[in-house]
Design an enzyme around this catalytic site. Structure first.
Site, PDB file in Angstrom:
ATOM      1  N   LYS A  69      22.917   4.595 -20.195  1.00  0.00           N
ATOM      2  CA  LYS A  69      22.339   3.459 -19.461  1.00  0.00           C
ATOM      3  C   LYS A  69      21.982   2.282 -20.377  1.00  0.00           C
ATOM      4  O   LYS A  69      21.793   1.168 -19.904  1.00  0.00           O
ATOM      5  CB  LYS A  69      21.127   3.896 -18.638  1.00  0.00           C
ATOM      6  CG  LYS A  69      19.901   4.292 -19.423  1.00  0.00           C
ATOM      7  CD  LYS A  69      18.812   4.817 -18.477  1.00  0.00           C
ATOM      8  CE  LYS A  69      17.546   5.226 -19.205  1.00  0.00           C
ATOM      9  NZ  LYS A  69      16.796   4.114 -19.757  1.00  0.00           N
ATOM     10  N   ASP A  70      21.886   2.525 -21.694  1.00  0.00           N
ATOM     11  CA  ASP A  70      21.590   1.444 -22.637  1.00  0.00           C
ATOM     12  C   ASP A  70      22.839   0.694 -23.096  1.00  0.00           C
ATOM     13  O   ASP A  70      22.733  -0.323 -23.777  1.00  0.00           O
ATOM     14  CB  ASP A  70      20.885   2.000 -23.890  1.00  0.00           C
ATOM     15  CG  ASP A  70      19.470   2.469 -23.598  1.00  0.00           C
ATOM     16  OD1 ASP A  70      18.878   1.976 -22.621  1.00  0.00           O
ATOM     17  OD2 ASP A  70      18.965   3.320 -24.356  1.00  0.00           O
ATOM     18  N   ARG A 124      14.907  -3.321 -12.531  1.00  0.00           N
ATOM     19  CA  ARG A 124      15.559  -2.567 -11.460  1.00  0.00           C
ATOM     20  C   ARG A 124      14.527  -1.784 -10.654  1.00  0.00           C
ATOM     21  O   ARG A 124      14.510  -1.828  -9.418  1.00  0.00           O
ATOM     22  CB  ARG A 124      16.585  -1.601 -12.076  1.00  0.00           C
ATOM     23  CG  ARG A 124      17.150  -0.569 -11.101  1.00  0.00           C
ATOM     24  CD  ARG A 124      18.024   0.439 -11.834  1.00  0.00           C
ATOM     25  NE  ARG A 124      17.279   1.211 -12.828  1.00  0.00           N
ATOM     26  CZ  ARG A 124      16.550   2.287 -12.561  1.00  0.00           C
ATOM     27  NH1 ARG A 124      16.453   2.731 -11.320  1.00  0.00           N
ATOM     28  NH2 ARG A 124      15.906   2.940 -13.523  1.00  0.00           N
ATOM     29  N   ARG A 125      13.662  -1.055 -11.367  1.00  0.00           N
ATOM     30  CA  ARG A 125      12.627  -0.289 -10.671  1.00  0.00           C
ATOM     31  C   ARG A 125      11.637  -1.216  -9.978  1.00  0.00           C
ATOM     32  O   ARG A 125      11.251  -0.993  -8.839  1.00  0.00           O
ATOM     33  CB  ARG A 125      11.889   0.616 -11.661  1.00  0.00           C
ATOM     34  CG  ARG A 125      12.749   1.736 -12.234  1.00  0.00           C
ATOM     35  CD  ARG A 125      11.998   2.500 -13.303  1.00  0.00           C
ATOM     36  NE  ARG A 125      12.828   3.523 -13.930  1.00  0.00           N
ATOM     37  CZ  ARG A 125      12.798   3.804 -15.225  1.00  0.00           C
ATOM     38  NH1 ARG A 125      11.968   3.153 -16.032  1.00  0.00           N
ATOM     39  NH2 ARG A 125      13.580   4.747 -15.723  1.00  0.00           N
ATOM     40  N   ARG A 167       6.134  -1.068 -22.150  1.00  0.00           N
ATOM     41  CA  ARG A 167       7.127  -0.817 -23.193  1.00  0.00           C
ATOM     42  C   ARG A 167       6.655   0.318 -24.085  1.00  0.00           C
ATOM     43  O   ARG A 167       5.556   0.820 -23.962  1.00  0.00           O
ATOM     44  CB  ARG A 167       7.329  -2.080 -24.063  1.00  0.00           C
ATOM     45  CG  ARG A 167       7.956  -3.272 -23.359  1.00  0.00           C
ATOM     46  CD  ARG A 167       9.445  -3.152 -23.138  1.00  0.00           C
ATOM     47  NE  ARG A 167      10.166  -2.666 -24.304  1.00  0.00           N
ATOM     48  CZ  ARG A 167      10.544  -3.420 -25.355  1.00  0.00           C
ATOM     49  NH1 ARG A 167      10.267  -4.704 -25.364  1.00  0.00           N
ATOM     50  NH2 ARG A 167      11.212  -2.900 -26.356  1.00  0.00           N
ATOM     51  N   ARG A 215       3.921   5.584 -23.518  1.00  0.00           N
ATOM     52  CA  ARG A 215       3.742   5.266 -22.100  1.00  0.00           C
ATOM     53  C   ARG A 215       2.846   6.297 -21.409  1.00  0.00           C
ATOM     54  O   ARG A 215       1.966   5.933 -20.618  1.00  0.00           O
ATOM     55  CB  ARG A 215       5.109   5.187 -21.405  1.00  0.00           C
ATOM     56  CG  ARG A 215       5.992   4.085 -21.973  1.00  0.00           C
ATOM     57  CD  ARG A 215       7.296   3.966 -21.215  1.00  0.00           C
ATOM     58  NE  ARG A 215       8.296   3.252 -22.003  1.00  0.00           N
ATOM     59  CZ  ARG A 215       9.400   2.727 -21.504  1.00  0.00           C
ATOM     60  NH1 ARG A 215       9.657   2.829 -20.229  1.00  0.00           N
ATOM     61  NH2 ARG A 215      10.269   2.108 -22.284  1.00  0.00           N
ATOM     62  N   CYS A 220      21.353  -4.227 -18.948  1.00  0.00           N
ATOM     63  CA  CYS A 220      20.484  -3.168 -18.433  1.00  0.00           C
ATOM     64  C   CYS A 220      19.241  -3.757 -17.778  1.00  0.00           C
ATOM     65  O   CYS A 220      18.523  -3.073 -17.075  1.00  0.00           O
ATOM     66  CB  CYS A 220      20.084  -2.203 -19.551  1.00  0.00           C
ATOM     67  SG  CYS A 220      19.092  -2.961 -20.840  1.00  0.00           S
TER      68      CYS A 220
END
Length: 310
Positions: free
Chosen positions: A82-83, A130-131, A148, A154, A241
């Site tokens: 995905k990156d 996206r989220r 981040r 996180r 992305c």
């Protein structure tokens, strides 16, 4: 024949897990080979105080690694698929896509058992546009803030009470042994995953036949077909992305089904569609669903985002 193979990787715990997983697979199949990791810091790792969407450019987590490969300092690189940008530098290729893990986005909360239980105005952390766009579409009342840092950072910020919940890729949590932290996997009707989410990619030099032959056993055809369709979609909408698009393809027998969304940054407009066709046309179908969504208003949304990010 090379006896030593050097894998380039980022230094985060998740990146190292991924690189070590591939290294262990290679060592198990070729016990005579020595496999070493070279830690490489990327721009996405260095700039942590700025939201990803504002750093700009594609390949935030891959460019420096790709440079090392072109300079023959490493033999291959292991990335989260995905990156990876949809267009690679000349001389490099996406050689292997591993079998996909859980593609879902995980809701993690210390207090609420489901995303739907969050009270009005609850503060949610995620680094993904996206989220953010998809979640605001179903819950415009939420306060979604940039989050981040690596997975541990996180989770620590959640535990410090800074958020009512955070959203992370389920695959990363599972790989790092944090499966028990997952409160809920978000339903796909709420949040479609990122392109290639859950899959690992091995990038090599295009003409390095020895390495290409060596790692072929790690390739998963079904995952490659699914992610090829997803990457074709992303390539057509010209997003890196950090754009509010989600897409998920599934192969069943000789058919592939692709579902995708394009959303405005505030989530007020969300376009969704689905196509099914022959698996041999995965690339074409990925571009086809992109065209449909762009024609429905997705192009205007993408142009607005481009202007906003200037």
């Amino acid at each position: 024949m090379r006896n030593k193979i050097v894998i380039g990787t980022r230094s985060s715990k998740l990146a190292l897990w991924q690189a070590n997983y591939i290294a262990d697979c290679i060592k198990e199949k070729y016990p005579d080979k020595t496999v070493e990791l070279l830690h490489i810091t990327t721009k996405g790792d260095r700039v942590l105080e700025v939201p990803l969407a504002k750093i700009g450019g594609k390949g935030l987590f891959t460019k420096e690694i790709e440079t090392a490969m072109l300079e023959k300092k490493i033999d291959m690189a292991v990335h989260s698929l995905k990156d990876m940008p949809t267009v690679l530098p000349a001389g490099l290729k996406l050689a292997v896509i591993s079998k996909r893990a859980d593609v879902g986005d995980a809701f993690v909360s210390l207090k609420y058992k489901k995303f739907s239980e969050l009270p009005k105005g609850a503060k949610i952390g995620t680094s993904s546009l996206r989220r953010k766009a998809q979640l605001l579409h179903v819950r415009p009342d939420l306060m979604i803030c940039d989050l981040r840092g690596n997975v541990n950072t996180r989770l620590s910020r959640l535990e410090q009470g800074q958020f009512a919940g955070i959203i992370l890729a389920a695959a990363g949590l599972n790989r790092l042994g944090f499966s028990s932290k997952i409160t809920e996997i978000l339903p796909r009707k709420v949040c479609l995953p990122a392109v290639g989410q859950g899959a690992l990619a091995i990038e090599t030099r295009e003409n390095d036949e020895e390495i290409l032959s060596l790692i072929r056993f790690l390739h998963d055809t079904k995952t490659a077909q699914e992610t090829m369709a997803e990457r074709a979609f992303l390539n057509r909408v010209e997003g890196g992305c950090q754009v509010p698009v989600g897409v998920y393809a599934t192969v069943t027998a000789d058919k592939i089904t692709i579902e995708a969304v394009i959303a405005s940054l505030d989530g007020k407009r969300l376009l969704r569609d689905r196509v099914t066709g022959p698996v041999g046309e995965a690339d074409l179908l990925g571009r086809d669903i992109a065209e449909k969504l762009l024609d429905k208003g997705g192009l205007a949304i993408m142009q607005e985002i481009g202007l906003l990010r200037g």
